[in-house]
Design a protein around this motif. Sequence first.
Motif: not given
Length: 358
Positions: A292-293, A308-312, A314-317, A320-323
């Motif tokens: 969803l995010l 968008l960031p490169e190689t964006f 679900t893992n990228t999201v 970001i969420v954990e940070e």
Amino acid sequence: FVSHSWLFGSTICFVCFRVFKLMFFQALLPHRYKPNAFFVPAGKRQFSKYKMPKQKRKRPVTHAAGPNPSGAKGGLGQHFLKNPLVVNGIVQKAALKPHEVVMEVGPGTGNMTMKMLDACKKVIAIELDPRMVTELQKRVQGSDSEKKLQLIYGDFLKVDLPYFDVFVANIPYQISSPLVFKLLAHRPLFRCAVIMFQEEFAQRLTARPGENLYCRLSVNTQLLARVQQLMKVGKNNFRPPPKVDSRVVRIEPRNPPPPVNFVEWDGMVRLCFNRKNKTLRSVFTTKSVLNLLEKNFRTYHALKNLPLPETFNTNTVKIIVEETLDSVEMSTTRSSKLDVDDFLVLLDAFNKRNIRFS
């Protein structure tokens, strides 16, 4: 030879009689007699499993010891307040002023309406039951209060609300939640609302972090208003009596309202309280939430023409969420322990990283 013939004939007749009797009663009462009942000794026959099924007798529904007010219908959630002391207490808690306009939902037979007409400039009553509309019109007909009463026939959740200063009502309990948020979204803001709710719902409105009843309703309401418990009302004060006790609550909108996008706020709070006793890291890193995010992230960047960031993916999201959670020191915190200010900090941190919830 004669005696033996008589004995043999008697036995044959007896057997035929028993077989005929068994077949007759088995056809008449199939649930009570087993097919092999003839071959079971009389002292050991068991008929408990073959009793006729009992039919449940329907009893008439009685809601109260005396007659119900005309027009009371359970489908509309109508429970008329019959105790004049409670009615007076609610009107007094509202502290009505002579220049104020009061709105009421579900006036019923008008017991509380008549009290408010004597204390304010005007009462706007919204009623869904046409019989109650007629009854209330008859009650004020020919009196000085007739000009001060405005009756609106319709569903409160569907009508456009006119201007009012104070909201006072004994509402149908099934519309409690949508009614509260329609009131809090109304503009211009009203001074206060004094409302009768089901007891558990009223306790949820004022629940604090760490309490069992603390939920999404608590957070959303306390973001937009100050809520105070006023009085408890027993179920015997109504006719017909509801199944639970009630409470009167005072709701005062925050003026000015908080500078927050409520749709965005509610989207985040809904995710948090889906599993309120889990840590926020566990809540926001599930596969469904990350998908969803990610979708919202891509939509937001497309609307704002942001790259968008490169190689964006679900893992990228997830990174970001954990940070984000680590930056506000809430990774191991649970939603049931956060107050309104904590959720505001969390939403601001997510939005700064372009994580959106709507």
